[in-house]
Structure formats: C-alpha cells, structure tokens
Design a protein around this motif. Structure first.
Motif, mmCIF file in Angstrom:
data_model
loop_
_atom_site.group_PDB
_atom_site.id
_atom_site.type_symbol
_atom_site.label_atom_id
_atom_site.label_comp_id
_atom_site.label_asym_id
_atom_site.label_seq_id
_atom_site.Cartn_x
_atom_site.Cartn_y
_atom_site.Cartn_z
ATOM 1 N N PHE A 37 0.790 -1.134 0.063
ATOM 2 C CA PHE A 37 -0.004 0.091 0.009
ATOM 3 C C PHE A 37 0.844 1.173 -0.007
ATOM 4 O O PHE A 37 1.951 1.295 0.790
ATOM 5 N N PRO A 38 0.547 2.176 -0.877
ATOM 6 C CA PRO A 38 1.463 3.443 -1.109
ATOM 7 C C PRO A 38 1.544 4.268 0.287
ATOM 8 O O PRO A 38 0.489 4.708 0.718
ATOM 9 N N THR A 39 2.694 4.589 0.866
ATOM 10 C CA THR A 39 2.771 5.522 1.800
ATOM 11 C C THR A 39 3.664 6.659 1.705
ATOM 12 O O THR A 39 4.595 6.359 0.562
ATOM 13 N N ASN A 44 -9.807 3.972 -6.812
ATOM 14 C CA ASN A 44 -8.328 3.426 -6.158
ATOM 15 C C ASN A 44 -8.588 3.545 -4.695
ATOM 16 O O ASN A 44 -8.184 2.717 -3.834
ATOM 17 N N ILE A 45 -9.080 4.693 -4.114
ATOM 18 C CA ILE A 45 -9.192 4.695 -2.678
ATOM 19 C C ILE A 45 -10.125 3.594 -2.262
ATOM 20 O O ILE A 45 -9.895 3.197 -1.261
ATOM 21 N N ARG A 46 -11.312 3.263 -2.818
ATOM 22 C CA ARG A 46 -12.115 2.152 -2.293
ATOM 23 C C ARG A 46 -11.370 0.875 -2.179
ATOM 24 O O ARG A 46 -11.532 0.099 -1.210
ATOM 25 N N GLU A 47 -10.670 0.490 -3.592
ATOM 26 C CA GLU A 47 -9.835 -0.649 -3.409
ATOM 27 C C GLU A 47 -8.842 -0.750 -2.669
ATOM 28 O O GLU A 47 -8.721 -1.855 -1.749
ATOM 29 N N ILE A 48 -8.199 0.377 -2.397
ATOM 30 C CA ILE A 48 -7.134 0.098 -1.347
ATOM 31 C C ILE A 48 -7.498 0.076 0.167
ATOM 32 O O ILE A 48 -7.143 -0.929 0.835
ATOM 33 N N GLY A 49 -8.710 0.752 0.314
ATOM 34 C CA GLY A 49 -9.325 0.559 1.614
ATOM 35 C C GLY A 49 -9.824 -0.599 1.817
ATOM 36 O O GLY A 49 -9.439 -1.485 3.132
ATOM 37 N N GLU A 50 -10.430 -1.271 0.757
ATOM 38 C CA GLU A 50 -10.984 -2.700 0.974
ATOM 39 C C GLU A 50 -10.042 -3.859 1.379
ATOM 40 O O GLU A 50 -9.951 -4.598 2.262
ATOM 41 N N ALA A 55 -11.126 3.205 9.792
ATOM 42 C CA ALA A 55 -11.005 4.253 9.086
ATOM 43 C C ALA A 55 -9.793 4.529 8.409
ATOM 44 O O ALA A 55 -8.656 4.320 8.954
ATOM 45 N N VAL A 56 -9.707 4.862 7.063
ATOM 46 C CA VAL A 56 -8.245 4.836 6.300
ATOM 47 C C VAL A 56 -8.307 6.317 5.749
ATOM 48 O O VAL A 56 -9.260 6.965 5.142
ATOM 49 N N GLU A 57 -7.187 7.142 6.128
ATOM 50 C CA GLU A 57 -6.841 8.328 5.726
ATOM 51 C C GLU A 57 -6.001 8.297 4.598
ATOM 52 O O GLU A 57 -4.823 7.581 4.415
ATOM 53 N N PHE A 66 -1.356 8.459 -1.622
ATOM 54 C CA PHE A 66 -0.928 7.988 -0.472
ATOM 55 C C PHE A 66 -1.768 7.538 0.730
ATOM 56 O O PHE A 66 -2.712 8.052 1.022
ATOM 57 N N VAL A 67 -1.596 6.154 1.256
ATOM 58 C CA VAL A 67 -2.313 5.957 2.702
ATOM 59 C C VAL A 67 -1.402 6.705 3.778
ATOM 60 O O VAL A 67 -0.436 6.583 3.854
ATOM 61 N N ASN A 68 -2.320 7.628 4.627
ATOM 62 C CA ASN A 68 -1.693 8.298 5.575
ATOM 63 C C ASN A 68 -1.492 7.402 6.842
ATOM 64 O O ASN A 68 -0.778 6.984 7.211
ATOM 65 N N GLU A 69 -2.852 7.101 7.407
ATOM 66 C CA GLU A 69 -2.817 6.232 8.637
ATOM 67 C C GLU A 69 -4.393 5.748 8.857
ATOM 68 O O GLU A 69 -5.143 5.910 8.116
#
Ligand code: ADP
Ligand code: MG
Length: 381
Positions: free
Chosen positions: A116-118, A230-236, A249-251, A261-264
């Motif tokens: 996951f991108p950070t 992209n946001i939804r797929e990464i979160g899931e 929750a994903v920020e 990027f995924v923050n936290e």
C-alpha cells in the motif's frame, strides 16, 4: 449472534464511545464504559461506568464478566489489555488489528510490506539515528511519535538534520520521520467489515485540516471515478489484509502530482464519519454495534450530500460556549455537542452537519456558519 438485551462494553468514554453507547441503546443493548476519566462523555449515557486505567486487571475482569462483547473507541488502549479481554470473551476489532494501527512504526511497515502506498518514511530514535546523508531523502519532513499521537499532537516539522538532533536530545523516540508531501487534497474512507468478511464502504470523504486537526469533512468527495475506485480498492484491501472486524477508517493524501498515499489507519469510528449519524441509513456507530454483535450490516448509502464542521474549545470564552443561533437558524443544519466540561484549545467539543443540496453548497454553508460562530473566517473558505 449477540441479541438485543445483552450488555456491550466499550473501552474509552470520549465522544466516539458516547455515540457507540447511544447506538447500542437504541438497538436494545445495555452498555458499560471503561475510562480513567470519571467525567468522560459516554459515562452519562451508559448503564454502568468503570473508572479505571486501561491496564488494571481487576477492572478488565469486571468489564469482561459484565459484557457479551467488547469494542474500543480509542486506539491507544494497551494491546495487552485487549489480549487479556480477548482471552475471556469477544473483542472486536482484534487485539492484533488495534496493535497494528496504534503504533505508527507497525502501521507504516504493515502498509509498505503489503504494497500500500505511503509517504517515504524512516524509523529512528535517539539510539538509532542514521547518518545525515541518509536523512536527506526524507527532508523536509515531519517527525511523528510512534505512539499516542492524535490531532497533530506528537508531530514536529524537521527541515535539517540539526533540527532532528536537537529534538532527539529532548525526547528519545522512537519516531517515524516522514517526507512532507505537497498535499493537494486529503480524503478518508470509513469501512465496516463483519466477522464473516462482508465489507461495506461509506462514500469517500474529503477533509480539510487546520493545525493538524480535522476542520471540515464533506461527502461525497467530488473526485474522478478512477481516484474514487483507487481509494475504495485500497481501503477494502487493507481491511481484508488485516482480517478486520468492525469499523476501520483509512486516511489518504493526494499530492500535487496526482499520487495517492495512505496516511494512517484508525481501528474505530472516525471523526470524518460523524456525518453518517445525520445523512445515512445507518451510522458508523450503528454498524460498529452490528459488526460487534454479528448482526447483518445495514446499508452504508448516503441519503444526501453533507458537510461537517468540527467545533473546538478555541471558540469558548472561559467556560461560556459560543452563540450557536446561526446553526439553529439554518433549516438544513444539525448541531451535536459532546457534553465535555473543560473547553481547552484544540479540544473537540462538538460538530455540526449541513445536508445538501450539493456537496459544494453544504461545504460553503459549513464554512459560513463556522465563521459566524467563531467570529473569524474559516480556513479555505
Ligand atoms: P494525526 O494522528 O494527528 O491525525 P496525521 O499523521 O494524520 O496525524 O497528521 C495530521 C495532518 O497533518 C494530516 O491530516 C495532514 O494534514 C498533515 N500531514 C501529516 N503528514 C503529512 C505529510 N507527510 N505531508 C504533508 N502533510 C502531512
Ligand atoms: Mg490523521
């Protein structure tokens, strides 16, 4: 399945605990709150309070014996306490999920090891400080304490290696040094995942922060479909990789080059999801109860575009609250105060939502109302 009539426990009695208790009550459950602070907001609504440190074995045994299942509103509950409870009964999310999210070093490693991108980051402490040359790719950066940071607390801007050494001489760490990104926008996603793996996503929220604290949050974020996907797929995928049960929750950060990027991660309901109490069929807290009890999940659909503004202690004068008349006067606005006694600077005292007609109009109204109640222009308005 844990049916209505049973007792549910929550670690932490802040506003998130309060809303959990209120949802549980409405669905016919009794509740017990454990928190060291006897004035915590959730205690006024719960059936019983246990005033205790989170690591007191007797208090944990009491909680465990009183409750059919236990959750947390607070990610900094010691993982050992959650393990202690999980040895004795149902705890959701799992102690392992909370342990991963409560420590920035573990969290960042979990994210990067799973692809996951950070933001580029480096783990360091006073004892293990890399040479100056190895710091350069992460500067200018933000030094973030590994544990217990929230609302921008436990973070320091670092421009040079000297900034870092002087900070480490005061506090030893461990820390994550994160490259400062040129942020274009910030988003969050509230995910609910049942014990059977069924996953629902609330709409992507767009967030504006002020002094590191969430200021305004709006749904649905006005973003192109590919970014949304992209946001939804990464979160899931994160929820699935954690084998998560409950509310996660994903920020996210979007930088000026369009990179995401995924923050936290937050292993609990999120401030940016408070609008779900006013603009959805089921709130994030209703779903927290459902996931905890193994009930079917409700729809996460949005009934109306909505924006939320946070109300901080900054605008109290002494112990006197600001004048909320402008919010009460607006027919599409709804005020929620948390019943906290001490209005400190930066402390979240309440929030309000504005429903529709469009996300741009609700955001503009929230800015305008914040300006009115605080007597100063709201940022980015
Ligand atoms: P907290 O746990 O306090 O929410 P975050 O890591 O989410 O801490 O940081 C709070 C805010 O600070 C973010 O929402 C963002 O506005 C800003 N921020 C944090 N990290 C970065 C970064 N690497 N680059 C740019 N801004 C950042
Ligand atoms: Mg954050």
């Amino acid at each position: 399945m844990i049916r209505s009539g049973a007792t549910l426990g929550v670690l932490g009695g802040g506003q998130l605990g309060l809303f959990f208790v209120l949802s549980a009550r409405r669905m016919g459950y009794k509740t017990v709150v454990l928190d060291p602070d006897p004035t915590s907001p959730a205690m006024s609504a719960a059936d019983r309070s246990i005033v205790s440190a989170y690591d007191n074995d007797n208090a944990l045994i009491d909680l465990s014996e009183s409750c059919a299942a236990i959750t947390t509103e607070f990610e900094n509950v010691p993982a050992r306490s959650l393990e202690f409870l999980a040895d004795r009964g149902v705890v959701r999310p799992s102690p392992l999920s909370v342990a991963t999210c409560q420590d920035r070093i573990r969290e960042k490693r979990f994210l990067s090891e799973n692809g996951f991108p950070t933001a580029p980051f480096l783990v360091l402490s006073r004892e293990s400080l890399p040479p100056s040359e190895s710091l350069q790719p992460f500067l200018p950066g933000i030094l973030k304490t590994a544990r217990e940071g929230y609302d921008g607390k436990g973070q320091w801007a670092i421009r040079t290696p000297d900034d870092l050494t002087s900070l480490l001489s005061i506090t030893p760490g461990p820390f994550v040094l994160e490259k400062r990104l040129d942020l274009e926008r910030e988003f969050s996603l509230v995910i609910v995942r049942g014990a059977d793996g069924k996953t629902l996503l609330y709409p992507v929220a767009e967030n504006i922060h002020e002094e590191g604290i969430l200021h305004i949050s709006s749904v649905p974020a006005d973003i192109p479909p590919d970014l949304q996907k992209n946001i939804r797929e990464i979160g899931e995928a994160i929820a699935q990789t954690l084998d998560y049960t409950g509310i996660l929750a994903v920020e996210y950060f979007l930088d000026t080059s369009g990179r995401l990027f995924v923050n936290e991660l937050a292993p609990r309901p999120h401030n940016s999801g408070h609008y779900t109490m006013d603009a959805c069929i089921a709130s994030q807290f209703d779903q927290q109860v459902r996931a905890l009890c193994g009930l079917p999940l409700a729809s996460a659909n949005l009934l109306s575009p909505c924006s939320m503004g946070n109300i901080l202690g900054n605008i109290w004068s002494g112990n006197t609250p600001p004048d909320f008349t402008s919010i009460f006067r607006h027919p599409q606005a709804k005020l929620t105060l948390y019943g906290k006694a001490a209005p400190r600077h930066g402390r979240k005292m309440g929030h309000f939502t504005v429903l529709g007609p469009s996300v741009h109009e609700s955001a503009a109204t929230v800015h305008a109302l914040l300006t009115q109640i605080s007597g100063k222009p709201s940022q980015n308005s």
